[in-house]
Design a protein around this motif. Structure first.
Motif, PDB file in Angstrom:
ATOM      1  N   GLY A  10     -19.659  21.455  42.214  1.00 49.35           N
ATOM      2  CA  GLY A  10     -20.552  21.212  41.083  1.00 49.35           C
ATOM      3  C   GLY A  10     -21.246  19.873  41.192  1.00 49.35           C
ATOM      4  O   GLY A  10     -20.670  18.906  41.695  1.00 49.35           O
ATOM      5  N   CYS A  11     -22.504  19.826  40.776  1.00 53.22           N
ATOM      6  CA  CYS A  11     -23.276  18.575  40.762  1.00 53.22           C
ATOM      7  C   CYS A  11     -23.942  18.417  39.403  1.00 53.22           C
ATOM      8  O   CYS A  11     -24.247  19.416  38.743  1.00 53.22           O
ATOM      9  CB  CYS A  11     -24.384  18.610  41.815  1.00 53.22           C
ATOM     10  N   GLY A  12     -24.201  17.184  39.029  1.00 51.52           N
ATOM     11  CA  GLY A  12     -24.934  16.937  37.789  1.00 51.52           C
ATOM     12  C   GLY A  12     -25.656  15.614  37.892  1.00 51.52           C
ATOM     13  O   GLY A  12     -25.317  14.779  38.735  1.00 51.52           O
ATOM     14  N   ALA A  64     -21.632  18.285  36.013  1.00 47.88           N
ATOM     15  CA  ALA A  64     -20.982  18.619  37.294  1.00 47.88           C
ATOM     16  C   ALA A  64     -19.736  19.465  37.049  1.00 47.88           C
ATOM     17  O   ALA A  64     -19.486  20.448  37.773  1.00 47.88           O
ATOM     18  CB  ALA A  64     -20.629  17.342  38.056  1.00 47.88           C
ATOM     19  N   LEU A  65     -18.960  19.116  36.021  1.00 51.39           N
ATOM     20  CA  LEU A  65     -17.757  19.887  35.694  1.00 51.39           C
ATOM     21  C   LEU A  65     -18.131  21.300  35.265  1.00 51.39           C
ATOM     22  O   LEU A  65     -17.480  22.275  35.644  1.00 51.39           O
ATOM     23  CB  LEU A  65     -16.962  19.183  34.588  1.00 51.39           C
ATOM     24  N   HIS A  66     -19.196  21.399  34.485  1.00 52.28           N
ATOM     25  CA  HIS A  66     -19.665  22.716  34.032  1.00 52.28           C
ATOM     26  C   HIS A  66     -20.039  23.586  35.234  1.00 52.28           C
ATOM     27  O   HIS A  66     -19.630  24.746  35.324  1.00 52.28           O
ATOM     28  CB  HIS A  66     -20.858  22.537  33.093  1.00 52.28           C
ATOM     29  N   GLU A  67     -20.802  22.983  36.151  1.00 55.33           N
ATOM     30  CA  GLU A  67     -21.209  23.714  37.367  1.00 55.33           C
ATOM     31  C   GLU A  67     -19.993  24.143  38.183  1.00 55.33           C
ATOM     32  O   GLU A  67     -19.988  25.208  38.798  1.00 55.33           O
ATOM     33  CB  GLU A  67     -22.104  22.833  38.246  1.00 55.33           C
ATOM     34  N   PRO A 174     -12.960  30.790  44.049  1.00 56.18           N
ATOM     35  CA  PRO A 174     -13.513  32.124  44.256  1.00 56.18           C
ATOM     36  C   PRO A 174     -14.793  32.333  43.447  1.00 56.18           C
ATOM     37  O   PRO A 174     -14.955  31.736  42.376  1.00 56.18           O
ATOM     38  CB  PRO A 174     -12.392  33.058  43.761  1.00 56.18           C
ATOM     39  N   GLY A 175     -15.705  33.116  43.991  1.00 60.71           N
ATOM     40  CA  GLY A 175     -16.887  33.557  43.243  1.00 60.71           C
ATOM     41  C   GLY A 175     -17.901  32.486  42.927  1.00 60.71           C
ATOM     42  O   GLY A 175     -18.662  32.617  41.966  1.00 60.71           O
ATOM     43  N   HIS A 176     -17.928  31.406  43.695  1.00 57.24           N
ATOM     44  CA  HIS A 176     -18.913  30.355  43.442  1.00 57.24           C
ATOM     45  C   HIS A 176     -20.197  30.674  44.188  1.00 57.24           C
ATOM     46  O   HIS A 176     -20.193  30.842  45.397  1.00 57.24           O
ATOM     47  CB  HIS A 176     -18.373  28.998  43.903  1.00 57.24           C
ATOM     48  N   GLU A 177     -21.321  30.712  43.450  1.00 60.15           N
ATOM     49  CA  GLU A 177     -22.596  31.092  44.069  1.00 60.15           C
ATOM     50  C   GLU A 177     -23.029  30.087  45.134  1.00 60.15           C
ATOM     51  O   GLU A 177     -23.421  30.444  46.236  1.00 60.15           O
ATOM     52  CB  GLU A 177     -23.658  31.162  42.979  1.00 60.15           C
ATOM     53  N   LEU A 178     -22.947  28.799  44.796  1.00 64.09           N
ATOM     54  CA  LEU A 178     -23.404  27.763  45.723  1.00 64.09           C
ATOM     55  C   LEU A 178     -22.293  26.720  45.881  1.00 64.09           C
ATOM     56  O   LEU A 178     -22.093  25.874  45.006  1.00 64.09           O
ATOM     57  CB  LEU A 178     -24.678  27.105  45.195  1.00 64.09           C
ATOM     58  N   CYS A 179     -21.562  26.827  46.982  1.00 63.27           N
ATOM     59  CA  CYS A 179     -20.436  25.918  47.217  1.00 63.27           C
ATOM     60  C   CYS A 179     -20.633  25.269  48.578  1.00 63.27           C
ATOM     61  O   CYS A 179     -20.837  25.947  49.583  1.00 63.27           O
ATOM     62  CB  CYS A 179     -19.137  26.737  47.172  1.00 63.27           C
ATOM     63  N   GLY A 180     -20.621  23.947  48.625  1.00 66.02           N
ATOM     64  CA  GLY A 180     -20.840  23.244  49.889  1.00 66.02           C
ATOM     65  C   GLY A 180     -19.523  22.776  50.492  1.00 66.02           C
ATOM     66  O   GLY A 180     -18.618  22.367  49.757  1.00 66.02           O
ATOM     67  N   GLN A 331     -22.264  21.695  54.435  1.00 64.67           N
ATOM     68  CA  GLN A 331     -22.654  23.053  54.836  1.00 64.67           C
ATOM     69  C   GLN A 331     -22.494  23.977  53.620  1.00 64.67           C
ATOM     70  O   GLN A 331     -21.385  24.177  53.136  1.00 64.67           O
ATOM     71  CB  GLN A 331     -21.766  23.527  55.998  1.00 64.67           C
ATOM     72  N   TYR A 332     -23.598  24.477  53.116  1.00 64.15           N
ATOM     73  CA  TYR A 332     -23.532  25.392  51.957  1.00 64.15           C
ATOM     74  C   TYR A 332     -23.327  26.826  52.406  1.00 64.15           C
ATOM     75  O   TYR A 332     -23.548  27.169  53.559  1.00 64.15           O
ATOM     76  CB  TYR A 332     -24.812  25.268  51.113  1.00 64.15           C
TER      77      TYR A 332
END
Ligand code: UT7
Length: 332
Positions: A10-12, A64-67, A174-180, A331-332
């Motif tokens: 997560g980023c913010g 960021a926590l929300h993401e 699990p199930g994270h759309e965009l995880c680097g 690496q995403y």
């Protein structure tokens, strides 16, 4: 490429509401929109109106926590990278921890000036390597206007306030759309060049006595032209070093996110690396130089603008006082 276990989930980012344009400076110091634009690329910057480092950092952290899909109670560590903390003691990380309603976990500040976020990422990577249960919040927040001498035109027009944040976890959620995956970080420092960019006043070598007025050394002082040359050279070298040791070339990178200090520094770096402008993220025109916060603000904005997608390789690179500099590969 080396693999490890630190996942950026997560980023913010957060900018204070008040905007100060180049024209606003024209009535304060002997400068012009034309000079600032052509020499730096900056058109405006956001300015805190009473918000401290932890206040801006809190807003970025909540995003960021929300993401990341985490609550503050799931955090194991809070790292704050800043050279403008709310106070020396308590540190800004402890103040932020309290604002987040979390207790009994580790909270510390890291000061490596504009390279703060990259250093924070490496510390987080180490903590994630120690435990797959680690959830590390890295916040970079700066209220640079608290250390800017408005009368010094060579620095006052350059800086802005803001915060960025990232959550790194020791295991892939699990199930994270965009995880680097933070695959590598390369850090450097050289104290012999420290005098070229300083904030001295109030430090133990330059103590303030009761009732004493602050002098120029309380504020950011910089030999701009010298810092410029080192910034270009160092950011290029540390970018190439991290790429080479991972058997990568600049053209393998989908997005380069450089420290946003000056468009001419960014352009010079891009030229040396032979980067396609589409693979370079620039927002210095809107926010100026926000020091440690500049890279995570740019990262957060790049994600928001969908400039980063699953499968992309992202290179972040920064340079700052100390001197310190560093690069990171995600690496995403
Ligand atoms: O984030 C950490 C790292 N920091 C950086 O990377 C910043 C690196 N340095 C820079 O970005 C640039 O060196 C600056 C933007 C700070 C300065 O640009 P420059 O092209 O290197 O200008 P300079 O310092 O060589 O100054 C050129 C002229 C000088 O006048 P003279 O001596 O030629 O008559 C300055 O006094 O521009 C003058 N000047 C200004 N004029 C109008 C300096 N600041 C200003 C100003 N408005 N704000």
């Amino acid at each position: 490429m080396k693999q490890n276990n630190s996942f950026l989930t997560g980023c913010g980012f957060h900018l204070p509401e008040k905007v100060m344009t180049n024209h606003d400076f024209e009535s304060l110091v002997d400068t012009s929109d034309e000079w600032i634009t052509t020499r730096t690329g900056i058109k405006q910057r956001h300015i805190s109106t009473g918000q401290a480092c932890s206040d801006l950092g809190y807003q970025a952290a909540v995003q960021a926590l929300h993401e990341a899909g985490l609550t503050p109670q799931q955090l194991t560590h809070v790292l704050m990278t800043t050279f403008t903390p709310d106070t020396h003691i308590p540190n800004a990380a402890c103040v932020l921890l309290e604002k987040l309603g979390q207790r009994n976990i580790a909270a510390m500040d890291i000061n490596t000036a504009c390279t703060g976020f990259i250093y924070g990422l490496e510390v987080a990577r180490g903590l994630c390597a120690l435990s797959e249960d680690a959830n590390v919040l890295v916040v970079a927040s700066e209220v640079l206007t608290s250390r800017v001498n408005i009368k010094d035109r060579s620095t006052s027009v350059l800086f802005g306030d803001g915060a960025g944040a990232a959550v790194l976890s020791g295991s892939r959620p699990p199930g994270h759309e965009l995880c680097g995956n933070l695959t590598d970080v390369c850090l450097k420092a050289d104290g012999s060049l420290g005098e070229l960019l300083t904030v001295k006043g109030g430090g133990s070598a330059y103590p303030l006595r009761l009732g004493q007025m602050v002098s120029e050394n309380f504020f950011i002082q910089m030999e701009g032209r010298e810092v410029f040359k080192h910034a270009v050279r160092s950011m290029f070298n540390v970018s190439m070093e991290i790429l080479e040791r991972n058997n990568l070339r600049p053209e393998d990178v989908n997005l380069v996110i450089p420290h946003q200090a000056n468009i001419r520094i960014i352009d010079a770096l891009a030229k040396k690396m032979n980067l396609d402008p589409d693979n370079l993220f620039v927002n210095v025109q809107k926010y100026g130089n926000t020091s440690a916060a500049s890279v995570p603000i740019a990262l957060g904005e790049a994600i928001q603008l969908k400039r980063i997608k699953a499968g992309d390789l992202v290179l972040m690179v920064a340079f700052g006082g100390g001197f310190t500099w560093g690069s990171a590969l995600v690496q995403y």
